[in-house]
Scaffold this motif. Structure first.
Motif, short mmCIF file in Angstrom:
data_model
loop_
_atom_site.label_atom_id
_atom_site.label_comp_id
_atom_site.label_asym_id
_atom_site.label_seq_id
_atom_site.Cartn_x
_atom_site.Cartn_y
_atom_site.Cartn_z
N GLU A 174 0.85 -1.20 0.00
CA GLU A 174 0.00 0.00 0.00
C GLU A 174 0.88 1.24 0.00
OE1 GLU A 174 -3.50 2.07 2.75
OE2 GLU A 174 -2.79 0.03 3.17
N LEU A 175 0.47 2.24 -0.79
CA LEU A 175 1.26 3.45 -0.93
C LEU A 175 1.11 4.35 0.30
CD1 LEU A 175 0.64 4.40 -4.69
CD2 LEU A 175 2.60 3.20 -3.70
N ALA A 176 2.22 4.90 0.72
CA ALA A 176 2.21 5.90 1.79
C ALA A 176 1.97 7.27 1.19
CB ALA A 176 3.55 5.84 2.53
N PRO A 177 1.67 8.28 2.02
CA PRO A 177 1.50 9.64 1.50
C PRO A 177 2.73 10.09 0.72
CG PRO A 177 0.70 9.53 3.75
CD PRO A 177 1.36 8.21 3.47
N GLY A 178 2.47 10.67 -0.44
CA GLY A 178 3.54 11.20 -1.27
C GLY A 178 4.20 10.18 -2.18
N GLU A 179 3.73 8.92 -2.15
CA GLU A 179 4.34 7.89 -2.99
C GLU A 179 3.56 7.66 -4.28
OE1 GLU A 179 6.85 5.03 0.03
OE2 GLU A 179 4.75 4.51 -0.37
N VAL A 180 4.29 7.14 -5.26
CA VAL A 180 3.72 6.86 -6.58
C VAL A 180 4.16 5.47 -7.01
CG1 VAL A 180 3.71 7.56 -9.01
CG2 VAL A 180 3.79 9.31 -7.22
N ARG A 181 3.19 4.69 -7.53
CA ARG A 181 3.54 3.38 -8.08
C ARG A 181 3.73 3.53 -9.59
NH1 ARG A 181 2.47 -0.51 -4.89
NH2 ARG A 181 0.38 0.23 -4.39
N ILE A 182 4.84 2.96 -10.09
CA ILE A 182 5.22 3.16 -11.50
C ILE A 182 5.36 1.81 -12.19
CG2 ILE A 182 7.00 4.06 -13.05
CD1 ILE A 182 7.81 5.97 -10.78
N PRO A 221 -1.77 9.22 -1.17
CA PRO A 221 -2.39 10.43 -0.62
C PRO A 221 -1.44 11.63 -0.74
CG PRO A 221 -2.68 8.56 0.87
CD PRO A 221 -1.73 8.12 -0.18
N GLY A 222 -2.02 12.76 -1.13
CA GLY A 222 -1.28 14.00 -1.17
C GLY A 222 -0.49 14.25 -2.44
N VAL A 223 -0.54 13.33 -3.38
CA VAL A 223 0.20 13.52 -4.64
C VAL A 223 -0.69 14.23 -5.65
CG1 VAL A 223 1.36 12.39 -6.57
CG2 VAL A 223 1.63 11.49 -4.25
N THR A 224 -0.27 15.41 -6.08
CA THR A 224 -1.07 16.17 -7.04
C THR A 224 -0.29 16.58 -8.29
OG1 THR A 224 -0.48 18.23 -5.90
CG2 THR A 224 -2.51 17.12 -5.19
N ASP A 225 1.05 16.41 -8.27
CA ASP A 225 1.84 16.89 -9.40
C ASP A 225 1.97 15.88 -10.53
OD1 ASP A 225 3.24 15.33 -7.64
OD2 ASP A 225 5.13 16.42 -7.82
N VAL A 226 1.63 14.61 -10.28
CA VAL A 226 1.56 13.61 -11.35
C VAL A 226 0.27 12.83 -11.21
CG1 VAL A 226 4.08 13.37 -11.61
CG2 VAL A 226 2.85 11.90 -9.99
N ALA A 227 -0.18 12.23 -12.32
CA ALA A 227 -1.46 11.51 -12.31
C ALA A 227 -1.30 10.17 -13.01
CB ALA A 227 -2.53 12.35 -13.00
N VAL A 228 -2.27 9.29 -12.77
CA VAL A 228 -2.26 7.97 -13.40
C VAL A 228 -2.19 8.13 -14.93
CG1 VAL A 228 -3.60 5.86 -13.81
CG2 VAL A 228 -3.50 6.87 -11.51
N GLY A 229 -1.30 7.39 -15.56
CA GLY A 229 -1.13 7.46 -17.01
C GLY A 229 0.00 8.38 -17.45
N ASP A 230 0.50 9.22 -16.55
CA ASP A 230 1.61 10.11 -16.91
C ASP A 230 2.87 9.31 -17.18
OD1 ASP A 230 0.06 12.35 -16.68
OD2 ASP A 230 0.90 13.02 -14.76
N ARG A 231 3.67 9.78 -18.14
CA ARG A 231 4.99 9.19 -18.42
C ARG A 231 6.01 10.00 -17.62
NH1 ARG A 231 5.10 6.78 -23.86
NH2 ARG A 231 7.08 7.83 -24.30
#
Length: 919
Positions: A174-182, A221-231
Motif C-alpha cells: 500500500e502506498l504511503a502519503p507522497g508515494e507513486v507506483r510506477i 495520498p497528497g500527490v497532485t503533481d503527477v497523475a495515473v497514465g503520466d509518463r
C-alpha cells in the motif's frame, strides 16, 4: 562502400524533443536507396569485367554490422544484403569486410583476407566472423513464474553470475502519503550498481537500480503533481523490475517525444553533473573546467552543462572514445587520454601554466594527484569517485587555495533533487541539452550489461529495459494484414493471443480479396477490427492512420508483414527495381519506427527473410531490403525500444511470400536442407521470438541431416549449426566431375565433337532435371527453351552453380537466358572448356590403350586367347583395308567393309569393336 551521407556511424542525431516526425525515417530510408544503388553499379561493373574473372572482390564497409554493442547502420547493412546475393549468384567471388578504421584493425587486413572467410568484422584489432546458433537461454535470466512483481537482485554479492530475477512483493504494498507506483519501462545502470553487486560499494548501497522511467499506475495520498497514465522519469530504488514505488518529489514528466530508455538515461548523470557544476562548483562563464571520463554518463552530461554555462571545457577519455568528445564540441587541444598522466603537461601547456578552475574527478591514485596539480592558482576539486577519497584539510595544505569536496547526489535532499530535475527538463525541452546516446539491454540480459559497464567499454549511458505485456485495451497494427501472412498473424493475435483490437492495413484495404471475410471472422471472435487502405511506405498516409488509431485507443503492438518481390539476378537489376522492393520494407519500417516511438509498445515485429542473411540468388533487391530490416531491429533494440526481426525461412504453400512454391521448388529446397514451415510451426516460432530479448531470429525448418550428408552446402555461417566430416568430392549428380571420378574436361579430351556434344547434353540435362525436381533427364529436350521447361531466375542460378562446379569455369548468372536451350548452352560450354579435338586415330589409340590394360589384367586360357587374337587380327586387317580372312573359330556372319565405312564417330567404332569382341 562508404556509408551514405547522413548515416555515418556515430553521426550526430537529432534526439531533441519536438523533432519533426519523419526526419529520421526519411534519412535512413533514403540512405538505403542511395547506398544500394551505388553498390549495385559497382557490383555490376566489377562482375562484368572479364579481366576480374579470377579475382576475389572485397567490399569494405563501416558500421554495416554490430558484432558487439555498436549500433549498425541499416543503409549500409542493405549493401551487405545485396552483396550476399551477388556472392550466391557468383560463388567464391565476393568478400564482405566491415571495419572500425582502427589502426590495429587495418593491420589485420592481410591476415583476414588470406583466411578465406566470406564475411568479417574488424573491431579494435579483433577479427570477428558471423555464426548462426540455436536460440539458447542459458545466459538469460528467468522471470518468476506467475508473479507480476519481481526485480533484479543478487543471491550472494561478489560475482555477477549470481544476479537473478527475484520476487518483489514490496512493489505491491500500500502506498504511503507522497508515494507513486510506477510501471517501469526502462532503468539506468550505474557503476554504483556494479560495485553493489560485486560487494565493493562503501556503505549501504540499497537495492539494485536507482533511476528509471515508466508510466504512473497509482498515486498515494497528497500527490497532485503527477497523475495515473503520466509518463515520468526520476530517481527511485529497485528500478530493475516491472513495478516500483517512488517518492513523487523525485519524479518529473518526461519531455515530449522521448523514449523510456532516453528518459531513464538522464536522471542520475545529469543531476550529478548539475549538482556538481552548479550547486557545488558554482561554475561561471569563462572559467576552465576539466571533466575526467568525459565520454561516460556523468562526464558527457558535464561537458554539455559546462559548455552551456559558458565554461571552457577540457575532457579526458580513452583514445578509442575521443570521437565522442569531438562530437560533443571539444577540439584536439581540449582532449587527452584518461589512461596515462600526459593530460597534466598537455593542459598546463595549452593554458600557459594557469591550469583549471574546476576539476570534476572520477579517477584514483596518481591521477588524482596529477589533477590536483592542475589547480596551481587554487580552485574547486569535486570528487564523485568512491575508491580514493582524500581529506579536504590535507588537500588544502598540500595544494594552496584548492577546495576539495567529495560528494554524493543524495546529499542534496529530495526537494533540491526534484527542483534540479525540473530545471533540467526545461533545458531539454528548450533544446539546450540533449539526452545521451544509449546502449540498452533487456533486464533478462543483466549480467551481460553489468559486465559491459564494468569494463568501461561504453560511450554515453547503459540502460536496462523491462519487457511489456500486450495491453488488452490497446490496438495492434498489422501491415499487409488483409492477406497472406498478415491475415494469418491477425487471426493468431485475436484467437490465440487474446488481442481485442486490430487494425489491418494494406494498399487496397477492404477491396483486398478476402478482407471483409477476414474482418467478419475476427469480429465473431470478439475483436474490434478496422481495415484500412494505406501503403505503409507512404509516410503522410501512415502518419494519418496512426493519428486516427490513437484517437480511439493506444497502440500496444506493430507487426509489419508487408513486402513485394521483383526477382532478377544482380546483373539485371536497376535502381528502380531496387526501390520497388525496398519501399515496402525499408521505407515502411523507418516510418513505423518514427511514428510509434512515443507509444508504449509491447511488440514491434518486422517480417524479414533469410535472404537478407544468406543472400537470395536472383533476389538481390529482396536480400538488401531484408538485411535493412534486421539491422533496423538491432538498432532499435539497442536504443531501448522493442523490436524483433524474424528472418523467415520458407513457409508451406498457402502462406507468405513463398505461398506459390511449386512441388519442384519444394524439392529443390529440400535438397539444400530447407523444409517449409507449417503455419502452426511458424506461429509458435513467432510467439517464442517476440518473447525473447534478442533483436534478430531466423525461424526456419532446417534438416541438418541433409546438410551433414552434403557438407558442400554448409556455408561458414552455418558451421555452428551443422558439424560435418571432411568435405568430400562432389559426385557427378551434384554437379562435380564425371562418373568415373575424373574431371569433365578429362572425359571430353579423347572424344570427337559429336561425342563431346552428346556427353554435355547428358550432363546439362541431368543437372537441369535435378534443379527442376525431375526424377530423370528424359523430359529435358535439347532444343526446348529453358523458360518453357520452367526455369526462373532462382533455378537458373542453381543450374549455373552446378554447371560451374562441373566445368570448373565461371559462368554468368544469366546463363540460361543468354543461351536459351540446352543445345545452345552445350555448344557454348564446348567452346569454353573443350580441349583441342583429337583425330580419330588418337581417339582409337586411346581406346586401344584401355583395351590393352584390360587384357593385361585379366587371366585367360589358351582357347580364349586364340579366339581374341583371331578377332583382333581380323579388325587389324579391316583397318588396313586388306579384307582379311575369316577366323576358323567364328561361326557367325561378319559385317562387310561398308559397315566400317559407315562409322561416323568414335563411339560407333567402339561399339563395333565391342560387337566384334563379343563383349
Amino acid at each position: 562502400c562508404p556509408s551514405p551521407a547522413g548515416t555515418e556511424p556515430g553521426a550526430e542525431r537529432d534526439d531533441r524533443a519536438g523533432a519533426e516526425p519523419g526526419t529520421q525515417a526519411g534519412a535512413l530510408a533514403e540512405g538505403a536507396h542511395r547506398a544500394t544503388s551505388l553498390a549495385l553499379t559497382a557490383i555490376q561493373r566489377l562482375l562484368e569485367d572479364r579481366r576480374l574473372d579470377d579475382a576475389r572482390l572485397v567490399f569494405v564497409t563501416e558500421g554495416a554490422v554490430s558484432p558487439r554493442s555498436d549500433s549498425p547502420d541499416p543503409a549500409t547493412a542493405a549493401v551487405w544484403g545485396l552483396v550476399r546475393a551477388a556472392r550466391t549468384e557468383n560463388p567464391g567471388r565476393c568478400t564482405l569486410l566491415d571495419t572500425d578504421r582502427a589502426v590495429e584493425s587495418l593491420a589485420l587486413l592481410p591476415t583476414v583476407l588470406a583466411g578465406g572467410e566470406p564475411e568479417v568484422a574488424l573491431r579494435t584489432g579483433v577479427a570477428l566472423v558471423p555464426r548462426l546458433a540455436r536460440v539458447a537461454t542459458d545466459g538469460t535470466l528467468s522471470v518468476p513464474e506467475g508473479d507480476t512483481h519481481w526485480r533484479l537482485d543478487i543471491d550472494e554479492k561478489g560475482t555477477l553470475e549470481n544476479l537473478r530475477l527475484a520476487e518483489a512483493p514490496e512493489a505491491a504494498r500500500e502506498l504511503a502519503p507522497g508515494e507513486v507506483r510506477i510501471a517501469v519501462r526502462a532503468a539506468g545502470l550505474n557503476f554504483r550498481d556494479v560495485l553493489n553487486a560485486l560487494d565493493m560499494y562503501p556503505g549501504e548501497a540499497g537495492a539494485l537500480g536507482s533511476e528509471g522511467a515508466g508510466v504512473v499506475l497509482e498515486t498515494g495520498p497528497g500527490v497532485t503533481d503527477v497523475a495515473v497514465g503520466d509518463r515520468v522519469m526520476g530517481m527511485f530504488f529497485a528500478a530493475f523490475g516491472p513495478t516500483a514505488v517512488a517518492d513523487h518529489r523525485l519524479l518529473a514528466r518526461m519531455p515530449r517525444g522521448w523514449s523510456f530508455a532516453q528518459a531513464a538515461s538522464v536522471p542520475i548523470v545529469f543531476l550529478t553533473a548539475y549538482y556538481a557544476l552548479v550547486d557545488l562548483g558554482g561554475v561561471r562563464a569563462g572559467e576552465r573546467v576539466l571533466v575526467h571520463a568525459a565520454a561516460g554518463g556523468v562526464g558527457s552530461a558535464a561537458v554539455q552543462l559546462g559548455r552551456h554555462l559558458g565554461a571552457e571545457v577540457f575532457g579526458t577519455a580513452s583514445v578509442g572514445k575521443w570521437d565522442a568528445l569531438r562530437a560533443a564540441g571539444l577540439d584536439e587541444e581540449h582532449i587527452a587520454s584518461s589512461r596515462d598522466l600526459d593530460f597534466e603537461d598537455a593542459f598546463l601547456g595549452v593554458t600557459g601554466g594557469r591550469g583549471m578552475d574546476v576539476v570534476l574527478d572520477s579517477l584514483a591514485r596518481e591521477f588524482v594527484d596529477a589533477s590536483l596539480r592542475l589547480l596551481p592558482r587554487g580552485g574547486r576539486f569535486l570528487e564523485m569517485g568512491k575508491t580514493d577519497i582524500r581529506e579536504p584539510e590535507k588537500v588544502a595544505v598540500d595544494h594552496e587555495g584548492v577546495a576539495y569536496r567529495a560528494f554524493d547526489l543524495w546529499e542534496a535532499g529530495h526537494e533540491r533533487i526534484g527542483a534540479m530535475l525540473r530545471e533540467l527538463v526545461g533545458l531539454f525541452e528548450s533544446g539546450v541539452l540533449a539526452p545521451l546516446s544509449v546502449a540498452a539491454w533487456d533486464v533478462r540480459q543483466a549480467p551481460e550489461a553489468f559486465r559491459f559497464l564494468s569494463q568501461a567499454r561504453h560511450v554515453g549511458k547503459v540502460v536496462l529495459t523491462v519487457p511489456v505485456p500486450l495491453d488488452p485495451a490497446g490496438a495492434v497494427l498489422v501491415t499487409g494484414g488483409t492477406a497472406g501472412l498478415g491475415a494469418v498473424v491477425a487471426r493468431h493475435l485475436v484467437v490465440e493471443r487474446g488481442v481485442r483490437h486490430v487494425v489491418l492495413a494494406s494498399r487496397r484495404g477492404v477491396e483486398s480479396p478476402g478482407a471483409e471475410e477476414l474482418a467478419a471472422e475476427l469480429r465473431e471472435h470478439g475483436a474490434s477490427v478496422s481495415v484500412e487502405a494505406c501503403d505503409a511506405s507512404d509516410g503522410p498516409a501512415l502518419t494519418e492512420l496512426v493519428r486516427r488509431v490513437r484517437t480511439e485507443r493506444s497502440l500496444t503492438g506493430v507487426v509489419h508483414t508487408a513486402g513485394v518481390l521483383d526477382d532478377g539476378v544482380v546483373g539485371s537489376l536497376s535502381p528502380e527495381r531496387l526501390a520497388t522492393v525496398l519501399r515496402p520494407k525499408a521505407d515502411a519500417v523507418a516510418w513505423l519506427d518514427e511514428l510509434t516511438r512515443e507509444d508504449d509498445l509491447a511488440v514491434f515485429a518486422v517480417f524479414s527473410s533469410i535472404a537478407g542473411t544468406f543472400g537470395g540468388a536472383g533476389q538481390g533487391n529482396y536480400s538488401a531490403a531484408n538485411a535493412f530490416l534486421d539491422a533496423y531491429a538491432t538498432r532499435r533494440r539497442q536504443q531501448g525500444l522493442p523490436a524483433t526481426s524474424l528472418a523467415w525461412g520458407a513457409w508451406a504453400p498457402g502462406a507468405g511470400m513463398t505461398s506459390d512454391l511449386s512441388e519442384a521448388d519444394l524439392q529443390r529446397m529440400a535438397r539444400t536442407g530447407m523444409l517449409p514451415l507449417e503455419i502452426a510451426q511458424g506461429l509458435a516460432l513467432l510467439d517464442t521470438a517476440t518473447g525473447l530479448p534478442d533483436p534478430v531470429f531466423l525461424p526456419m525448418n532446417l534438416d541438418v541431416g541433409v546438410l551433414r550428408e552434403r557438407p558442400e552446402l554448409v556455408t561458414p555461417m552455418m558451421r555452428g549449426l551443422v558439424r560435418t566430416t571432411q568435405r568430400r568430392t562432389v559426385d557427378a549428380s551434384a554437379g562435380g566431375g564425371s562418373a568415373g571420378g575424373g574431371s569433365l574436361v578429362e572425359t571430353l579430351a579423347p572424344l570427337s565433337t559429336p561425342d563431346r556434344e552428346q556427353l554435355l547434353i547428358e550432363v546439362v540435362g541431368t543437372q537441369a532435371a535435378a534443379v527442376l525436381g525431375h526424377a530423370s533427364a528424359e523430359d529435358i529436350e535439347p532444343e526446348q527453351a529453358f523458360k518453357d521447361l520452367g526455369f526462373d531466375s532462382l533455378t537458373a542460378v542453381e543450374l549455373r552453380n552446378r554447371l560451374g562446379a562441373a566445368t570448373g569455369i565461371r559462368l554468368p548468372a544469366t546463363l540460361v537466358f543468354d543461351y536459351p536451350t540446352p543445345l545452345v548452352l552445350v555448344r557454348h560450354l564446348l567452346a569454353e572448356i573443350a580441349p583441342p579435338e583429337v583425330s580419330v586415330a588418337e581417339s582409337v589409340t586411346g581406346e586401344l590403350d584401355r583395351l590393352e590394360s584390360a587384357l593385361t589384367g585379366v587371366p585367360v586360357d589358351d582357347a580364349d586367347r586364340d579366339r581374341i587374337a583371331a578377332r583382333l587380327q581380323e579388325l587389324l586387317a579391316r583397318v588396313r583395308g586388306d579384307g582379311g580372312q575369316e577366323s576358323a573359330t567364328d561361326t557367325g556372319s561378319r559385317p562387310a567393309d561398308t559397315e566400317l565405312d559407315s562409322v561416323a564417330s568414335a563411339d560407333e567404332l567402339f561399339d563395333l569393336i565391342d560387337k566384334e569382341l563379343g563383349s
